[in-house]
Design a protein around this motif. Structure first.
Motif, mmCIF file in Angstrom:
data_model
loop_
_atom_site.group_PDB
_atom_site.id
_atom_site.type_symbol
_atom_site.label_atom_id
_atom_site.label_comp_id
_atom_site.label_asym_id
_atom_site.label_seq_id
_atom_site.Cartn_x
_atom_site.Cartn_y
_atom_site.Cartn_z
ATOM 1 N N GLY A 1 63.150 -41.502 27.324
ATOM 2 C CA GLY A 1 63.840 -41.360 28.577
ATOM 3 C C GLY A 1 64.225 -40.215 28.950
ATOM 4 O O GLY A 1 64.176 -39.733 30.018
ATOM 5 N N ILE A 2 64.851 -39.494 27.844
ATOM 6 C CA ILE A 2 65.498 -38.167 28.108
ATOM 7 C C ILE A 2 64.510 -37.100 28.640
ATOM 8 O O ILE A 2 64.464 -36.351 29.496
ATOM 9 C CB ILE A 2 66.493 -37.685 27.165
ATOM 10 N N ALA A 3 63.367 -37.132 27.901
ATOM 11 C CA ALA A 3 62.362 -36.249 28.108
ATOM 12 C C ALA A 3 61.547 -36.440 29.395
ATOM 13 O O ALA A 3 60.996 -35.549 30.247
ATOM 14 C CB ALA A 3 61.226 -36.443 26.764
ATOM 15 N N ILE A 4 61.556 -37.836 29.752
ATOM 16 C CA ILE A 4 60.825 -38.187 31.066
ATOM 17 C C ILE A 4 61.772 -37.719 32.175
ATOM 18 O O ILE A 4 61.420 -37.330 33.162
ATOM 19 C CB ILE A 4 60.617 -39.550 31.154
ATOM 20 N N ALA A 5 63.137 -37.882 32.029
ATOM 21 C CA ALA A 5 63.938 -37.559 33.172
ATOM 22 C C ALA A 5 64.042 -35.911 33.291
ATOM 23 O O ALA A 5 63.747 -35.524 34.471
ATOM 24 C CB ALA A 5 65.378 -37.865 32.711
ATOM 25 N N ARG A 6 63.794 -35.233 31.949
ATOM 26 C CA ARG A 6 63.931 -33.768 32.169
ATOM 27 C C ARG A 6 62.555 -33.493 33.002
ATOM 28 O O ARG A 6 62.462 -32.347 33.809
ATOM 29 C CB ARG A 6 63.964 -33.004 30.866
ATOM 30 N N ALA A 7 61.463 -34.076 32.710
ATOM 31 C CA ALA A 7 60.160 -33.505 33.474
ATOM 32 C C ALA A 7 60.153 -33.609 34.800
ATOM 33 O O ALA A 7 59.494 -32.857 35.379
ATOM 34 C CB ALA A 7 58.812 -34.487 32.674
#
Length: 387
Positions: free
Chosen positions: A164-170
């Protein structure tokens, strides 16, 4: 769901703990670097007289704790915080491509033989969004001729190992907003091929530079709800490891124990309570307590559990260990100088997991300690022994 700050200054004694009276010389809030960090070399711990009048003590019937940390495992110095060799966090090891598909609001006429999964594939929306829009309950039974509302929006299809963190950053969107938009619930582990809706930036349109930057600022809630990689349909969570000499890959999913072990929580260190839980005079909020201790004091796991995070990814907290205990309980240990456990490691109540320090925004050698029930911070002193 961002808080302006996690820390607050204690200006009054902690009720019910007369033996632990905060002595704070000046405000130092979460997210604000101290003007002059305290770094005078402290006396050796074995030369320190026992101060029964100002440090939390363990009950006499508490199990004896092994204060000797392992000395034969080489560490990695990350600039004030020494960690054991380990892979990068999953959100750094598995970047996400921002390739969400945008679909309009529409209506779908259910055909004979359709399942909700087939409707998801044909419409491009997420199963959860369609179910919520049409008041469908699990197992999501639909019938031929039924008209389903398809909510429009941006939908990202999750790949195995994405967090989820990587998705949010993207996408430059705070993960907490994605959690809310998709009504995600504990244990917050995504599934490969799952679609999740990506909310627009406030006001609509593309996020501004400041909004994108905000998505890169981790907090405890992000790690707890968006730190685990997505599971493939045939992939099981990893079993806890017994020793820090074994290292789990970053794509292994770590789950919490089923329940909190008997015995409750114990104090992670013996020291002087210098900041209490809750709002302070300046209006800032501390989601835990701070205990002043000599440098390199052993930090102990407050209860049995599994390590969910080890690192220094939250600047204000420096060296950080997060342990999941089951029953929705999580403990947090910040400002450490040396981290002695690995993600996915099973730890016992009273086990040494780190050494204290003044890393992050600490203004003296101290421990920042939190307890959380689900996503909600709980005053640790309400759960710790009173003596």
């Amino acid at each position: 769901m961002r808080r302006a700050s996690l820390f607050a200054v204690a200006t009054v004694p902690l009720l019910g703990l007369a033996a632990c009276i905060p002595q704070v010389e000046r405000p130092a809030g979460y997210g604000t670097a101290p003007a002059q960090p305290y770094r005078d070399p402290p006396p050796r711990r074995d030369d320190q007289p026992r101060r029964d009048d100002d440090r939390p003590r363990q009950d006499d019937d508490q199990p004896r704790r092994d204060d000797a940390p392992p000395q034969d495992i080489p560490g990695r110095d990350t600039g004030g915080v020494t960690t054991l060799p380990a892979p990068r966090p999953a959100w750094e090891a598995r970047p996400v491509s921002a390739d969400a598909k945008t679909i309009p609001d529409s209506t779908y006429l259910v055909r004979p033989g359709d399942t909700l999964a087939r409707v998801v594939d044909r419409s491009g929306a997420s199963m959860e969004a369609i179910a919520r829009a049409n008041d469908l309950a699990s197992p999501y039974t639909i019938r031929a001729g039924q008209r389903l509302t398809i909510p429009g929006g941006r939908y990202h299809q999750v790949r195995r190992g994405e967090t989820g963190i990587a998705i949010a950053r993207a996408y430059g969107v705070e993960w907490s907003r994605i959690v809310a938009a998709n009504a995600l619930v504990e244990p917050y582990v995504l599934r490969a091929d799952q679609r999740i809706q990506i909310p627009d930036a406030p006001g609509g349109g593309r996020p501004s530079a400041s909004e994108r930057a905000q998505a890169f600022k981790l907090d405890i809630d992000d790690i707890l709800t968006g730190g685990e990689p997505a599971l493939a349909s045939n992939q099981a969570p990893a079993r806890p490891i017994a020793t820090p000499r074994r290292v789990l890959p970053s794509n292994a999913v770590v789950t919490a124990p089923a329940r909190l072990a008997s015995g409750g929580f114990l104090w992670p260190v013996d020291g002087k309570l210098v900041k209490r839980f809750g709002p302070g005079a300046s209006g800032e909020r501390n989601d835990g307590i701070k205990i002043a201790v000599p440098m390199s004091t052993s930090i102990h796991a407050a209860a049995d559990g599994v390590v969910a995070y080890v690192g220094d990814g939250i600047a204000a907290l420096g060296g950080l260990v997060i342990v999941k205990h089951g029953g929705g309980w999580t403990s947090v240990y910040g400002h450490a100088s040396k981290l002695l456990v690995q993600r996915g490691q099973s730890v016992k109540r009273g086990q040494t997991i780190a050494l204290s320090g003044d890393t992050g925004f600490a203004d003296r050698p101290e421990l920042h300690f939190e307890l959380r029930k689900g996503r909600t911070p709980v005053d640790p002193t309400s759960q710790l022994p009173r003596s």
